[in-house]
Design an enzyme around this catalytic site. Sequence first.
Site, PDB file in Angstrom:
ATOM      1  N   CYS A 176       0.781  -1.162  -0.003  1.00  0.00           N
ATOM      2  CA  CYS A 176      -0.063  -0.080  -0.049  1.00  0.00           C
ATOM      3  C   CYS A 176       0.637   1.270   0.020  1.00  0.00           C
ATOM      4  O   CYS A 176       1.827   1.370   0.838  1.00  0.00           O
ATOM      5  CB  CYS A 176      -0.803   0.013   1.196  1.00  0.00           C
ATOM      6  SG  CYS A 176      -1.790   1.529   1.475  1.00  0.00           S
ATOM      7  N   CYS A 233      -5.966  -3.151   0.401  1.00  0.00           N
ATOM      8  CA  CYS A 233      -4.874  -3.119   1.322  1.00  0.00           C
ATOM      9  C   CYS A 233      -5.402  -3.669   2.594  1.00  0.00           C
ATOM     10  O   CYS A 233      -6.552  -3.420   2.957  1.00  0.00           O
ATOM     11  CB  CYS A 233      -4.525  -1.378   1.642  1.00  0.00           C
ATOM     12  SG  CYS A 233      -3.765  -0.921   3.259  1.00  0.00           S
TER      13      CYS A 233
END
Length: 702
Positions: free
Chosen positions: A442, A460
């Site tokens: 991420c 994520c």
Amino acid sequence: MKAGDKTGAQAEIDRLRVEIEQHNYRYYVEDAPSVSDAEYDALMRKLQELESAHPELVTPESPTQRVGATPLAAFGAVTHAVPMLSLGNAFDEEEVRAFDKRVTDTLRSSGQLGPASQPDYFCELKLDGLAISLRYENGKLVQAATRGDGQTGEDVTANIRTIRSIPLQLKPGAPRVLEVRGEVLMNRREFERLNAAQAERGEKVFVNPRNAAAGSLRQLDPRITAQRPLRFFAYGWGEVHGLANRQTGLFDEPAPGVRQAATLPRESHSAMLDWLAELGLPINTQHNRKATGADGLLAFYARVAKLRPTLAYDIDGVVYKVDSLPAQKVLGFVARAPRFALAHKYPAEEATTALLDIEVQVGRTGAITPVARLQPVFVGGVTVTNATLHNEDEIRRKDVRIGDTVIVRRAGDVIPEVVGPVLEKRPADAAPFDMKKKYPVCPVCGSAIERPEGEAIARCTGGLFCAAQRKQTLLHAAGRKALDIEGLGEKLVDQLVERDRVKSLADIYGLTVEELAGYDRMGTKSAENVVRAIDKARTPTLGRLLFALGIRHVGETTARDVARHFGDMDAIMDAGEEQLLEVPDVGPAVAASIHRFFAEPHNRDIVEALKRQGVHPVAEAAARSGGLSGKTFVLTGTLPTLTREEATSHILAAGGKVSGSVSKKTAYVVAGADAGSKLANAQKLGVPVLDEDGLKQLLGME
């Protein structure tokens, strides 16, 4: 005349005011200045000197009072006496002909139109600005409001008074009450000058004239609005009564509680606009035309399409209205749109530009969305620098690559979209985009990115540890359908997360007035309003609190069903998947998502922290048994008086269900203005369609 001569001063002040307003009308409405700037300034100075010498003669309607008043703390709410309706849209010839046929058939069957006659229409440009309602009482401007949701808008009177094309005092013959509907806009040339000045001062530049007009009108400091080159054109009316008549004086007063005179001073829309012009209101007459039948409408549309690039202002279509007011009355309304009018939109605009890069954004649920970073290109009325690419599969399907020349499409306020690449212009070294290679983790928090099997979206895994997810989670929780914490918007949430002050939903309830008052763009009053809204949200319904937690796959209806089934939060947290499947309309994916959410210790910790902060949800009201028990409704479009949430609440309280999609099992589709594909699906499947009145009758609300 001596400065102390009050009688002479009053006469001179009256003369100057009339002359200055005439010059304002010539300059701002007719675009034909009648005096030089120096002569105009001399007249204004003379008026200001006289008013300074005789302050008791200053009135709110004086041209000198357009400079802007004291800054406002906030905009108040204004309930429109007559709702500001939206229009149905057409995008092609077939839809225009269908509209004309409906109008023709209705008017012929009612006797308003002969068997071989065609309807007469009044055709106008659809100005791309901000819709405004002006309220005049006894000829004086007393209030101005934005459209808002059609029922309630924002009070922008102080700002509207600064716009020189808007008369503060109507000409003789004005009714006792007149609501004027129209558009505030900014000419392209003046927009460009404003942006150049903004850039030179290092201040915000606007994306398009509509954005500039809306931003200028929503300034809390009217003195800023006064400096912006705004214009106004009237195109309709709302409440009208107490009409003036030279022979009889006032007549046609409505009955108590009625907002509209029984008889208007003219019998056609075009003649009503002439009447508004006679009162001194600016009307955009240059390109308006009358037309007969569908062929006449389409000819007007084609003519304006050719003129569009040469216009001084932006338009996004044209508007057709049945000209006869008696015919309009026969045609009536459907939901929030009149049956006698139609907006014919111009197609989406496209342009080509270079795709400089592909980056990603992180959403509330961790969804990783690729975004195209573009070489700036002007399309659809704005300069576009970013466009959505939806997901990795969509990038592959379109075969879009960094370095490509791409086609970008945009229409109105729709998010810009990359249509596809121009393959003949592709660089030799352009390689397919590999999200996993470019973004192995991420970009916000460094957590792993996973793409569950069978899903198109990568996510994520950082949860609330990820600042991007935390911001979106808090905004979701504060939303109207969840905890409804007014004032807890994007700017404030950004600061709370960036300062690491709020790490979970529970932390919101620990915020104080003293603390918030120190944040950017807050102040004590704003801080008090936010804290008051937070305190009010300590007793939400259980369904709203469950929805606010942001559990994947759990929408507001599902949250309410689960809350109603289990009764309290502890029971929901302890429920297994089999127990969750006992809730009507909860399937395996939803049950697994809820169970998985509460199996995470940190999610249970948030619920316990909410309790410690004094958050105690109230039980959902049980659905009453009745004729709607088990029946599924689908809502689409905008209803005249009920919000989507209110309509849903009434249906659920009556024992019905609300779904987001139409199927053969759907009992009713409730359609309002701007109803979309759900209405078409209902008609295809033969599902009964109700308007708001039909729904209320079914619910026993009439």
